[in-house]
Design a protein around this motif. Structure first.
Motif, short mmCIF file in Angstrom:
data_model
loop_
_atom_site.label_atom_id
_atom_site.label_comp_id
_atom_site.label_asym_id
_atom_site.label_seq_id
_atom_site.Cartn_x
_atom_site.Cartn_y
_atom_site.Cartn_z
N ARG A 190 3.51 -4.04 -12.68
CA ARG A 190 3.13 -2.63 -12.84
C ARG A 190 3.38 -1.91 -11.51
N ILE A 228 2.73 0.50 -8.71
CA ILE A 228 1.62 1.36 -8.24
C ILE A 228 2.22 2.47 -7.37
N ILE A 229 3.04 2.07 -6.41
CA ILE A 229 3.87 3.03 -5.66
C ILE A 229 5.31 2.65 -6.00
N LYS A 288 -3.94 -8.31 -10.24
CA LYS A 288 -4.13 -6.87 -10.22
C LYS A 288 -4.46 -6.45 -8.78
N ILE A 289 -4.00 -5.31 -8.37
CA ILE A 289 -4.29 -4.87 -6.99
C ILE A 289 -5.79 -4.75 -6.79
N ASP A 290 -6.26 -4.98 -5.58
CA ASP A 290 -7.69 -4.84 -5.25
C ASP A 290 -7.95 -3.45 -4.68
N SER A 291 -9.24 -3.09 -4.63
CA SER A 291 -9.59 -1.71 -4.26
C SER A 291 -9.24 -1.38 -2.81
N LEU A 292 -9.26 -2.37 -1.93
CA LEU A 292 -8.99 -2.08 -0.51
C LEU A 292 -7.50 -1.81 -0.28
N ALA A 331 -5.35 -0.91 -2.57
CA ALA A 331 -4.99 0.31 -3.30
C ALA A 331 -5.27 1.54 -2.44
N ALA A 332 -6.44 1.56 -1.82
CA ALA A 332 -6.80 2.70 -0.96
C ALA A 332 -5.78 2.85 0.16
N ILE A 335 -2.33 4.15 -1.02
CA ILE A 335 -2.44 5.53 -1.52
C ILE A 335 -2.64 6.50 -0.34
N LEU A 336 -3.50 6.15 0.60
CA LEU A 336 -3.69 7.01 1.78
C LEU A 336 -2.37 7.17 2.53
N ASP A 396 0.63 6.98 1.28
CA ASP A 396 1.53 7.82 0.48
C ASP A 396 1.14 9.30 0.59
N VAL A 397 -0.14 9.59 0.39
CA VAL A 397 -0.58 10.99 0.29
C VAL A 397 -0.70 11.65 1.67
#
Lengths: 420, 146
Positions: free
Chosen positions: B7, B9-10, B95-99, B101-102, B105-106, B108-109
């Motif tokens: 999947r 994510i980025i 599956k990616i973990d929450s740390l 992922a953050a 995403i940070l 990227d954004v």
């Protein structure tokens, strides 16, 4: 993700580019975990990042951008401990230079935190949920906390609902006042996939028990049976301290963000074994298993026979009750001498202030060689100079992330009161 | 050639050389030393990770089950990205973990930089991929091990 009208407008940039970046980050974060919506946060925030290390510049730049736009967290927040305490810790000349170099932006960091919504000057602790500190969420409240030991405590002992958020995304959720609805925020995400069965002859050391659980279940939710029979089925001060330390060990040796203890923790009391998912796995912990865990801890000192130079207690920060325990047990063994090495008990500023009100006890503790400090012992150890020092601790978390050597409380009492 | 589908994510199209950890990747422990030393290349400093310890991570395709460790993990990913010493892509068997992922995403954004990330590639992926393998990642989450 299903968003409300105002959230869509924010995402489209109608409230400006900064809010657009904030909500875009939070939405992307939620989408990675299949969150269906954002939910409003209830409880005050707690953040993991409290240190002004110049190396995390991009984080400070994000905070600057938020502050310059006059944005604050939706409620005042608490934050992890400060990294440096020259008043109470005995640093060498070189260590002082090094700490001033690594944490050279501490003042700026604290100014930023104040502008962002820091509760007060004493809000620096990893145990924000203690009575003296007062950032205590309620059962069922949605939070967006970071700091793994606080997350696992809030979820498990209090029954509040927070995911194990990273630094950075925690701040963005809390300025938005919303978090994506997934994981520990949902009923399904709070169900256990492990049944941990205790078959031990006595109350296990909480650090070793947490360590065993973390190593086995990694990031899953365990449902623990056989513990409340040993430590009781009421959340007394002592039991909460036990669960605090057990959870921190499980969160550092694994990534446990929530556990249930049958007959003791709020959701286990309410729902019992219905919290177990179908096809759960079973892990039996007996005396031998705990001994194996203890024996597996490596000693990372260059000279394994070195005489320790200091002892750190309180990672996570010690409670008032735990400071009293150390005072009473050290006093009982020590008679009139001083301790063999300096002992630092780390605790929240509010907890230390409360303890200091017992003037005679505080002075007696001081005179036997114990210093109370509010630093983070991990941040003390996490540099090339301190990492070389033979430091001992009763904390599995400190052991996991540093070169500190672990001993049980009883062993520490022996070492600390053995006068040569 | 072996193909896996995960999947994105980025999402992105990149090629690179794999570095592989069969166990959870401790982000802070792995990058801490390179960050403190302001290194030009990130060398894994996690002594507990026998697969990656002392290996170069910069510009590689990091293949791992999930990340573990301190909740500063996301911040660490943001920091190494700003320093231009991060991996080119991260491939997760789980599956990616929450740390993690953050962190991505940070990056990227807030930094406008992309660490191409694909998760849920399955346990077989980590069994198949070897250190040094050339990997091609496609925008739709297809991963080709050459």
């Amino acid at each position: 993700m299903r968003l409300e009208k105002d959230e869509i407008e924010m995402l489209e940039g109608k409230r400006g580019p900064l809010w657009q970046k904030i909500i875009k980050s939070v939405v992307m974060y939620g989408e990675a975990f299949g969150a269906e919506k954002l939910v409003p946060l209830d409880g005050a925030p707690h953040f993991v990042t409290s240190f002004g290390a110049s190396m995390i510049k991009p984080y400070f730049e994000i905070l600057d951008e938020i502050i310059q736009n006059g944005i604050k967290t939706f409620k005042p927040f608490t934050v992890d401990p400060r990294p440096f305490d020259p008043q109470n810790i005995n640093y060498s000349f070189l260590e002082k230079i090094l700490f001033n170099f690594i944490y050279g932006k501490q003042e700026k960091c604290e100014e930023q935190l104040k502008k962002l919504g820091l509760l007060d000057d004493k809000a620096f602790t990893c145990t924000c949920y203690l009575d003296e500190v007062g950032n205590i969420p309620k059962k069922g409240q949605y939070l967006a906390w970071s700091e793994s030991s606080a997350v696992v405590y809030a979820n498990s002992v209090i029954g509040a609902r927070t995911n194990r958020n990273s630094a950075g995304i925690d701040v963005l959720c809390n300025v938005l006042g919303k978090a994506p609805y997934f994981g520990f925020l949902t009923d399904e995400g709070r169900k256990a996939s492990w049944l941990v069965e205790l078959k031990v002859s006595k109350v296990p050391n909480p650090q070793l028990l947490g360590s065993a659980i973390g190593l086995k279940v990694i990031e899953d939710v365990p449902y623990i049976v056989g513990l409340s029979e040993l430590i009781g089925n009421e959340l007394t001060k002592e039991v909460k301290d036990y669960l605090k330390d057990m959870g921190a060990a499980a969160a550092s040796n694994g990534a446990v963000g929530l556990y249930h203890v049958e007959g003791l923790t709020p959701e286990a009391k309410e729902y019992g074994k219905s919290l177990l998912k179908e096809n759960y796995r079973v892990y039996v912990i007996d005396d031998d298993e705990l001994q194996k865990i203890y024996n597996s801890y490596p000693v990372l000192w260059k000279n394994k026979e070195a005489k320790p130079v200091a002892c750190f207690i309180g990672c996570p920060h010690a409670s008032l009750n735990q400071i009293h325990w150390w005072y009473e047990n050290l006093t009982a063994r020590l008679k009139k001498q001083k301790l063999s090495i300096p002992v630092y008990i780390c605790a929240a500023p509010d907890v230390i202030d409360t303890f200091k009100k017992e003037i005679k006890t505080f002075e007696a503790l001081n005179s036997m060689g114990v210093k109370l400090t509010s630093i983070c012992p991990l941040m003390y150890m996490n540099n090339p100079l301190c990492a070389k020092k033979p430091i001992i601790t009763n904390s599995n978390k400190l052991r996991t992330y540093s070169t500190a050597r672990f001993y049980t409380d009883e062993e520490l009492l022996d070492i600390l009161t053995k006068i040569e | 050639m072996t193909i896996f589908k995960g999947r994105p994510i980025i999402p992105g199209n990149v090629k690179g050389q794999a570095v592989v950890s069969k166990k959870g990747f401790n982000t802070l422990a792995s990058f801490q030393k390179s960050i403190i030393m302001r290194a030009r290349k990130a060398i894994c400093s996690d002594q507990d990770n026998t697969d990656l310890y002392k290996k170069v991570l910069t510009d590689k395709v990091l293949c791992i089950p999930q990340t573990i460790g301190s909740t500063t993990g996301g911040l660490v990913i943001l920091t190494i990205s700003k320093m231009n010493i991060g991996p080119r892509a991260i491939l997760f068997s789980e599956k990616i973990d929450s740390l993690a992922a953050a962190g991505i995403i940070l990056t990227d954004v807030w930094l406008n930089k992309r660490i191409v990330t694909v998760d849920s590639l399955g346990k077989d992926f980590l069994e198949s991929i070897k250190e040094g393998s050339e990997v091609e990642i496609k925008e739709d989450g297809t991963v080709i091990i050459e």
